[in-house]
Design a protein around this motif. Structure first.
Motif, PDB file in Angstrom:
ATOM      1  N   GLU A 219       3.582  13.253 -31.387  1.00  0.00           N
ATOM      2  CA  GLU A 219       4.146  14.253 -30.483  1.00  0.00           C
ATOM      3  C   GLU A 219       3.725  14.084 -29.227  1.00  0.00           C
ATOM      4  N   SER A 232      16.129  21.101 -22.295  1.00  0.00           N
ATOM      5  CA  SER A 232      16.717  19.833 -23.061  1.00  0.00           C
ATOM      6  C   SER A 232      18.180  19.325 -22.400  1.00  0.00           C
ATOM      7  N   TRP A 234      16.086  15.555 -24.005  1.00  0.00           N
ATOM      8  CA  TRP A 234      15.257  14.581 -23.733  1.00  0.00           C
ATOM      9  C   TRP A 234      15.671  13.314 -24.403  1.00  0.00           C
ATOM     10  N   GLY A 243      13.443  18.367 -29.175  1.00  0.00           N
ATOM     11  CA  GLY A 243      12.575  19.025 -28.411  1.00  0.00           C
ATOM     12  C   GLY A 243      12.556  20.498 -28.509  1.00  0.00           C
ATOM     13  N   TYR A 251       6.052  22.404 -24.130  1.00  0.00           N
ATOM     14  CA  TYR A 251       7.267  21.936 -24.519  1.00  0.00           C
ATOM     15  C   TYR A 251       6.901  20.690 -25.371  1.00  0.00           C
ATOM     16  N   VAL A 253       8.018  17.476 -27.831  1.00  0.00           N
ATOM     17  CA  VAL A 253       9.008  16.525 -28.261  1.00  0.00           C
ATOM     18  C   VAL A 253       8.768  15.489 -29.335  1.00  0.00           C
ATOM     19  N   GLN A 254       9.135  15.437 -30.279  1.00  0.00           N
ATOM     20  CA  GLN A 254       8.964  14.777 -31.455  1.00  0.00           C
ATOM     21  C   GLN A 254       9.363  13.089 -31.250  1.00  0.00           C
ATOM     22  N   GLY A 267      14.273  13.360 -19.255  1.00  0.00           N
ATOM     23  CA  GLY A 267      14.162  14.617 -19.534  1.00  0.00           C
ATOM     24  C   GLY A 267      14.824  15.300 -18.322  1.00  0.00           C
TER      25      GLY A 267
END
Length: 689
Positions: A219, A232, A234, A243, A251, A253-254, A267
């Protein structure tokens, strides 16, 4: 002179493998963007005995930033006067409305004039070089014969290669393959930001974050300043990631698992209206490592383009803080709002106009002294405004010097010869006979050419003979009759037909047709870029309408103290702005009122403020002021507001001395001051009020 090609690959939505025989700069832009910017460092090695320049040419839809801070598709990237080893930032701009969605391969031509050189380009782990105007560049590689490189063609260096020009070793700044000893190995950074984008309040732009693998799924946490919103989507290597906003303004983001090497995460950020131009921060945290990106958000519309409008009452020529000389009588003068400085009446340097203060625009500055042409002076100026700076102005006859720690300007007229030295280099010219002679031949000598003009009645003939033998002479003719006028040169043809109250004409080089009237002052132009109409009703009063071929329409109104604009089109989101600025002085009271509003990218940006001053004594002024800024967005979110206020005392006991003490909610206590010390060859009387 030879033309070389620098290939730029521009990916709008996705990427593809690049060819192996030449470098390609990959750039990905989101489909909703109107314009996108790529920044790439380029190394340059120059072998020159005199002036040289590196020029560039790009196709439609692509432009770049020149050394003069202009965005164009044809111009000078950098220039110099002798041999140099340097690195420069190549800033490329893409017009997405013209290019459209898809994959585009756009070539950039680079042309080196007046020198031989080598261009170096670092992309990922590769380093490419290209000789320019040189057949003497070669590479020494272990186990093989020396490799002679062709001018204008790219060559990929390998580890252990040594680069030479003739017998001279070349060390390019960013190359790890050079004659210098390689540095000790260091563990590469796991996460880092690329160059920040240029943002104005209300703009949406892409930011690039680089990650170094390998890594398992993880993450990424992003934290930004309240005036910079993370949006968004990203994209990781062109693929969209999930995200979502987190707690405390974060914020999340995976990230999927990453392979070895570097990966690019792109992004979107949206800029709100900040209270000043101090950098805002966005932080990225990943695997225990933090990367910080400072971004400056411009306030051009709300800062009135960074200019102060100073009211003046003088017939004297004025030397501005930028070094420009403004001639004329009365009215106002626009001065860069870059802190405390002086505008100098050259005929009366003992009474400078102090600018950069909160009440400078409300004061009517006057200078009654009249200096003689042969009068001279030396004027050292010392300024304290968040740091010490200096300026030196000197004048003797037709010679003027204006120098600071950042720039030096010299102008001199010596009989029929003139010399000017500034940031752009040196310009020398010599004219014969005197400029006052209207008819007959007049010759002008510069460092680049001999120019002769022959004037007889309505006819003007011109002959230019370059000093460089590789350039051909050129001949031009111009005719100015009562009704008809034209101009013919090797690169252009211009025509003008005049009538009692209107005229029309054409210009071949820009493929422009125009029509104008004198009363009222209306002008229309048609060219390949679009159609424009302009109406002027006097100083600071006019209307302009522009339609561009990419289907954008822009309307601008300037009717002091009001200004407004509206920009709309199919390829770009609509935006509009309205602003008001008025300075008053009545008796002992001084005031300045400002208000501005702008709508852009579904944001409503507003700011209002002003200052009120009272002259306690001829040498002391008390003032108070405040500003309220707000950013509103559609939806349930509350507006982001900034409220600032301040108060201060301004001391002006002598025309040559100024000091101020102020306190504000954002800056705290501040002290500013300046002193000008005139050393005159002859006394001049004057005043400032």
């Amino acid at each position: 002179m030879r033309t070389s090609i620098l290939a730029v690959v521009f990916f709008l939505l996705f990427s593809q493998p690049c060819a192996a025989d030449e470098p390609m700069i990959r750039h990905v832009a989101h489909r909703t963007a109107v314009e996108s910017v790529e920044r790439q460092n380029v190394d340059l090695w120059i072998d020159a005995q005199g002036p040289w320049s590196l020029k560039a040419l790009t196709p439609l839809g692509m432009a770049f930033l020149t050394q003069d801070e202009e965005i164009t598709n044809e111009g000078v990237l950098t220039s110099g006067m002798a041999s140099v080893e340097t690195a420069l930032e190549l800033q490329t701009h893409f017009n997405l409305g013209l290019l459209g969605e898809g994959v585009h391969t756009l070539p950039m031509q680079v042309i080196l004039e007046g020198a031989q050189g080598v261009l170096g380009l670092s992309i990922s782990a590769d380093y490419w070089i290209m000789p320019l105007n040189s057949d003497q560049t070669w590479v020494e590689r272990e186990g093989v014969q020396p490799l002679l490189l062709a001018s204008g063609q790219w060559f990929l260096l390998q580890e252990g290669d040594l680069l030479y020009h003739g017998e001279q070793g070349i060390c390019l700044p960013s190359s790890v393959f050079n004659v210098m000893e390689l540095p000790d190995y260091q563990e590469p950074t796991a996460i880092w930001w690329e160059s920040p984008p240029h943002l104005e309040a209300g703009d949406r732009a892409m930011v690039n974050l680089c990650l170094r693998g390998p890594s398992s799924a993880s993450e990424l946490i992003l934290v930004s300043d309240p005036h910079l919103q993370i949006d968004s989507p990203w994209l990781l290597n062109g693929q969209e990631l999930r995200g979502q906003p987190g707690a405390n303004g974060r914020y999340l983001v995976q990230l999927p698992s990453l392979g070895s090497g570097s990966h690019e995460l792109q992004g979107t950020v949206l800029a709100f209206l900040p209270p000043d131009r101090d950098p805002v921060i966005i932080r990225a945290c990943w695997r225990g490592v933090e990367a910080v990106l400072p971004i400056v958000i411009g306030r051009s519309w709300f800062d009135y383009d960074g200019m102060q409008r100073i009211q003046v009452d003088t017939d004297a020529a004025l030397l501005l803080p930028s070094g420009r000389v403004r001639s004329g009588s009365g009215g106002h003068v626009l001065v860069e709002d870059e802190g405390l400085n002086v505008v100098l009446p050259l005929a009366n340097p003992t009474a400078p106009f102090w600018v950069g203060t909160k009440v400078a625009e409300s004061v009517l500055w006057s200078s009654k002294g009249i200096g003689a042409d042969g009068e001279g002076f030396v004027l050292p100026i010392f300024l304290w405004d968040q740091g010490l700076s200096w300026r030196l102005v000197a004048k003797a006859g037709q010679v003027l010097l204006d120098a600071t720690g950042q720039r030096q300007l010299f102008r001199g007229q010596f009989g029929s010869a003139s010399l000017e030295i500034g940031p752009k280099g040196m310009v020398f010219a010599s004219a014969s006979p005197s400029p006052e002679q209207k008819d007959g031949w007049r010759w002008l000598e510069t460092m680049e050419l001999h120019k002769g003009t022959y004037h007889q009645g309505p006819w003007l003939w011109s002959l230019e003979i370059p000093r460089d033998a590789s350039h051909l002479p050129s001949l031009g003719v111009q005719y100015r009759g009562e009704r008809v006028g034209f101009r013919l040169t090797p690169g252009d043809v211009q025509l003008r037909l005049s009538y009692e109250n209107w005229a029309w004409g054409a210009r071949a080089s820009t493929r422009t047709l125009w029509l104008e009237t004198i009363q009222p002052h209306l002008r229309g132009e048609l060219n390949p870029q679009g159609l424009s109409f302009q109406y002027r009703a006097g100083e600071n009063k006019g209307v302009k309408l522009d339609w561009k071929v990419e289907n954008t329409l822009e309307f601008r109104l300037e009717w002091a103290p009001w200004e407004a604009y509206l920009r709309t089109g199919f390829a770009a989101d609509s935006e509009a702005g309205l602003r008001y600025k008025q300075a008053f002085s009545r008796g002992r009271w001084l005031s300045l009122i400002k208000a501005a509003i702008q709508t852009k990218n579904e944001l409503l940006l507003m700011e209002t403020g002003g200052h009120l001053g009272y002259v306690l004594a001829p040498c002391c002024t008390l003032y108070v002021g405040g500003t309220c800024s707000a950013t509103m967005r559609r939806g349930p979110d509350r507006p982001l507001m900034d409220l600032r206020y301040e108060a201060g005392l301004l001391f002006h006991p002598l025309p040559q001395l100024l000091a101020s003490l102020s306190w504000s909610t954002d800056k705290g206590w501040q002290v500013k001051g300046g002193i000008a010390i005139p050393i005159m060859s002859r006394r001049t009387d004057g005043d400032s009020e």
